[in-house]
Design a protein around this motif. Structure first.
Motif, PDB file in Angstrom:
ATOM      1  N   PHE A 293       0.835  -1.208   0.000  1.00  0.00           N
ATOM      2  CA  PHE A 293       0.000   0.000   0.000  1.00  0.00           C
ATOM      3  C   PHE A 293       0.865   1.252   0.000  1.00  0.00           C
ATOM      4  CE2 PHE A 293      -1.930   3.378   2.630  1.00  0.00           C
ATOM      5  CZ  PHE A 293      -2.925   3.765   1.752  1.00  0.00           C
ATOM      6  N   GLY A 294       0.440   2.239  -0.805  1.00  0.00           N
ATOM      7  CA  GLY A 294       1.042   3.566  -0.773  1.00  0.00           C
ATOM      8  C   GLY A 294       2.472   3.595  -1.274  1.00  0.00           C
ATOM      9  N   GLY A 295       3.204   4.594  -0.792  1.00  0.00           N
ATOM     10  CA  GLY A 295       4.599   4.761  -1.164  1.00  0.00           C
ATOM     11  C   GLY A 295       4.792   5.883  -2.167  1.00  0.00           C
ATOM     12  N   THR A 296       6.008   5.968  -2.684  1.00  0.00           N
ATOM     13  CA  THR A 296       6.354   7.003  -3.647  1.00  0.00           C
ATOM     14  C   THR A 296       7.020   6.378  -4.862  1.00  0.00           C
ATOM     15  OG1 THR A 296       8.559   7.373  -2.749  1.00  0.00           O
ATOM     16  CG2 THR A 296       6.784   8.720  -1.847  1.00  0.00           C
ATOM     17  N   GLY A 297       7.084   7.172  -5.925  1.00  0.00           N
ATOM     18  CA  GLY A 297       7.781   6.754  -7.128  1.00  0.00           C
ATOM     19  C   GLY A 297       9.010   7.618  -7.355  1.00  0.00           C
ATOM     20  N   LYS A 298       9.585   7.542  -8.532  1.00  0.00           N
ATOM     21  CA  LYS A 298      10.779   8.324  -8.855  1.00  0.00           C
ATOM     22  C   LYS A 298      10.532   9.823  -8.741  1.00  0.00           C
ATOM     23  CE  LYS A 298      12.857   4.954 -11.923  1.00  0.00           C
ATOM     24  NZ  LYS A 298      13.295   4.673 -13.296  1.00  0.00           N
ATOM     25  N   SER A 299       9.307  10.246  -8.995  1.00  0.00           N
ATOM     26  CA  SER A 299       8.987  11.680  -8.949  1.00  0.00           C
ATOM     27  C   SER A 299       8.703  12.165  -7.535  1.00  0.00           C
ATOM     28  CB  SER A 299       7.763  11.965  -9.815  1.00  0.00           C
ATOM     29  OG  SER A 299       6.608  11.383  -9.221  1.00  0.00           O
TER      30      SER A 299
ATOM     31  N   LYS B 184       6.100  11.588  -5.982  1.00  0.00           N
ATOM     32  CA  LYS B 184       4.649  11.661  -5.834  1.00  0.00           C
ATOM     33  C   LYS B 184       4.200  10.518  -4.925  1.00  0.00           C
ATOM     34  CE  LYS B 184       0.342  11.147  -8.355  1.00  0.00           C
ATOM     35  NZ  LYS B 184      -0.295  10.886  -9.638  1.00  0.00           N
ATOM     36  N   CYS B 185       3.307  10.808  -3.987  1.00  0.00           N
ATOM     37  CA  CYS B 185       2.799   9.774  -3.080  1.00  0.00           C
ATOM     38  C   CYS B 185       1.562   9.108  -3.684  1.00  0.00           C
ATOM     39  CB  CYS B 185       2.451  10.383  -1.728  1.00  0.00           C
ATOM     40  SG  CYS B 185       3.896  10.954  -0.831  1.00  0.00           S
ATOM     41  N   PHE B 186       1.388   7.840  -3.339  1.00  0.00           N
ATOM     42  CA  PHE B 186       0.277   7.063  -3.872  1.00  0.00           C
ATOM     43  C   PHE B 186      -0.601   6.513  -2.751  1.00  0.00           C
ATOM     44  CE2 PHE B 186       3.833   6.636  -6.829  1.00  0.00           C
ATOM     45  CZ  PHE B 186       3.250   7.118  -7.983  1.00  0.00           C
ATOM     46  N   HIS B 187      -1.831   6.150  -3.104  1.00  0.00           N
ATOM     47  CA  HIS B 187      -2.716   5.457  -2.170  1.00  0.00           C
ATOM     48  C   HIS B 187      -3.266   4.198  -2.817  1.00  0.00           C
ATOM     49  CE1 HIS B 187      -6.620   7.702  -3.502  1.00  0.00           C
ATOM     50  NE2 HIS B 187      -5.790   7.558  -4.478  1.00  0.00           N
ATOM     51  N   SER B 188      -2.511   3.684  -3.749  1.00  0.00           N
ATOM     52  CA  SER B 188      -2.916   2.469  -4.444  1.00  0.00           C
ATOM     53  C   SER B 188      -2.585   1.233  -3.608  1.00  0.00           C
ATOM     54  CB  SER B 188      -2.246   2.391  -5.811  1.00  0.00           C
ATOM     55  OG  SER B 188      -0.850   2.565  -5.681  1.00  0.00           O
ATOM     56  N   LEU B 189      -3.322   0.177  -3.885  1.00  0.00           N
ATOM     57  CA  LEU B 189      -3.137  -1.095  -3.198  1.00  0.00           C
ATOM     58  C   LEU B 189      -2.888  -2.162  -4.256  1.00  0.00           C
ATOM     59  CD1 LEU B 189      -3.324  -2.700  -0.499  1.00  0.00           C
ATOM     60  CD2 LEU B 189      -5.760  -2.974  -0.983  1.00  0.00           C
ATOM     61  N   HIS B 190      -1.819  -2.938  -4.059  1.00  0.00           N
ATOM     62  CA  HIS B 190      -1.457  -3.993  -4.997  1.00  0.00           C
ATOM     63  C   HIS B 190      -1.277  -5.288  -4.224  1.00  0.00           C
ATOM     64  CE1 HIS B 190      -0.698  -0.880  -7.980  1.00  0.00           C
ATOM     65  NE2 HIS B 190      -0.069  -0.229  -7.024  1.00  0.00           N
ATOM     66  N   ALA B 191      -1.483  -6.395  -4.925  1.00  0.00           N
ATOM     67  CA  ALA B 191      -1.299  -7.713  -4.321  1.00  0.00           C
ATOM     68  C   ALA B 191      -0.361  -8.530  -5.202  1.00  0.00           C
ATOM     69  CB  ALA B 191      -2.639  -8.429  -4.179  1.00  0.00           C
ATOM     70  N   LEU B 192       0.579  -9.195  -4.570  1.00  0.00           N
ATOM     71  CA  LEU B 192       1.476 -10.099  -5.277  1.00  0.00           C
ATOM     72  C   LEU B 192       1.113 -11.525  -4.913  1.00  0.00           C
ATOM     73  CD1 LEU B 192       3.950 -10.786  -7.004  1.00  0.00           C
ATOM     74  CD2 LEU B 192       5.357 -10.452  -4.943  1.00  0.00           C
ATOM     75  N   ASP B 193       0.658 -12.281  -5.901  1.00  0.00           N
ATOM     76  CA  ASP B 193       0.374 -13.702  -5.723  1.00  0.00           C
ATOM     77  C   ASP B 193       1.730 -14.407  -5.719  1.00  0.00           C
ATOM     78  OD1 ASP B 193       0.014 -16.464  -6.292  1.00  0.00           O
ATOM     79  OD2 ASP B 193      -1.893 -16.056  -7.268  1.00  0.00           O
TER      80      ASP B 193
ATOM     81  N   PRO C 111      -8.013   6.136   1.521  1.00  0.00           N
ATOM     82  CA  PRO C 111      -7.272   7.103   2.336  1.00  0.00           C
ATOM     83  C   PRO C 111      -6.447   8.027   1.454  1.00  0.00           C
ATOM     84  CG  PRO C 111      -6.194   4.989   2.394  1.00  0.00           C
ATOM     85  CD  PRO C 111      -7.476   4.785   1.642  1.00  0.00           C
ATOM     86  N   PRO C 112      -5.961   9.128   2.006  1.00  0.00           N
ATOM     87  CA  PRO C 112      -5.124  10.023   1.207  1.00  0.00           C
ATOM     88  C   PRO C 112      -3.794   9.356   0.846  1.00  0.00           C
ATOM     89  CG  PRO C 112      -5.170  10.747   3.502  1.00  0.00           C
ATOM     90  CD  PRO C 112      -6.156   9.628   3.373  1.00  0.00           C
ATOM     91  N   PRO C 113      -3.188   9.764  -0.258  1.00  0.00           N
ATOM     92  CA  PRO C 113      -1.880   9.230  -0.628  1.00  0.00           C
ATOM     93  C   PRO C 113      -0.876   9.453   0.497  1.00  0.00           C
ATOM     94  CG  PRO C 113      -2.796  10.509  -2.427  1.00  0.00           C
ATOM     95  CD  PRO C 113      -3.675  10.746  -1.238  1.00  0.00           C
ATOM     96  N   ARG C 114       0.036   8.486   0.679  1.00  0.00           N
ATOM     97  CA  ARG C 114       1.026   8.599   1.752  1.00  0.00           C
ATOM     98  C   ARG C 114       2.239   7.738   1.481  1.00  0.00           C
ATOM     99  NH1 ARG C 114      -1.648   7.179   7.016  1.00  0.00           N
ATOM    100  NH2 ARG C 114      -3.421   8.101   6.033  1.00  0.00           N
ATOM    101  N   ALA C 115       3.308   8.083   2.150  1.00  0.00           N
ATOM    102  CA  ALA C 115       4.547   7.306   2.106  1.00  0.00           C
ATOM    103  C   ALA C 115       5.196   7.414   3.475  1.00  0.00           C
ATOM    104  CB  ALA C 115       5.482   7.851   1.034  1.00  0.00           C
ATOM    105  N   GLY C 116       6.075   6.485   3.774  1.00  0.00           N
ATOM    106  CA  GLY C 116       6.782   6.515   5.044  1.00  0.00           C
ATOM    107  C   GLY C 116       5.924   6.127   6.228  1.00  0.00           C
TER     108      GLY C 116
END
Length: 103
Positions: A16-22, A24-33, A49-54
């Motif tokens: 959940f969340g985090g930042t990219g190279k730019s 920019k903070c995210f609020h996306s949720l991903h799943a790894l099978d 929720p609002p985008p966040r990192a850390g």
């Protein structure tokens, strides 16, 4: 970077969340099978929720709820606790999810 991760069941990792190279903070949720080595986008019901990192994340109530606490969005710190109900796959209020049992 600066996302939180938790196991969901025996073979799925949620991220959940985090930042990219730019930064920019995210609020996306991903799943790894972990069995099939495939990433999936996950879109829970409810208000995201609002985008966040850390931030920090922890599973509570025998793994039913995943709580993300703190972090920031490159503009300000975020102090609220965000809760994802993993059984319903829905963002829920902290008050509904984390009610203490009666004594």
């Amino acid at each position: 970077a600066e996302h939180s991760a938790a196991m969901w069941g025996a073979d799925t990792l949620l991220v959940f969340g985090g930042t990219g190279k730019s930064t920019k903070c995210f609020h996306s949720l991903h799943a790894l099978d972990l069995v099939h080595q495939r990433w999936m986008d996950v879109t829970p019901q409810g208000v995201a929720p609002p985008p966040r990192a850390g931030h920090a994340g922890i599973l509570v109530k025998d793994g039913r709820y995943w709580c993300a606490v703190g972090g920031g969005n490159n503009e300000r710190g975020l102090s609220e606790c965000t809760v994802l109900d993993l059984e319903e796959m829905k963002w829920v209020s902290r008050a509904d999810a984390l009610v203490a049992p009666p004594v």
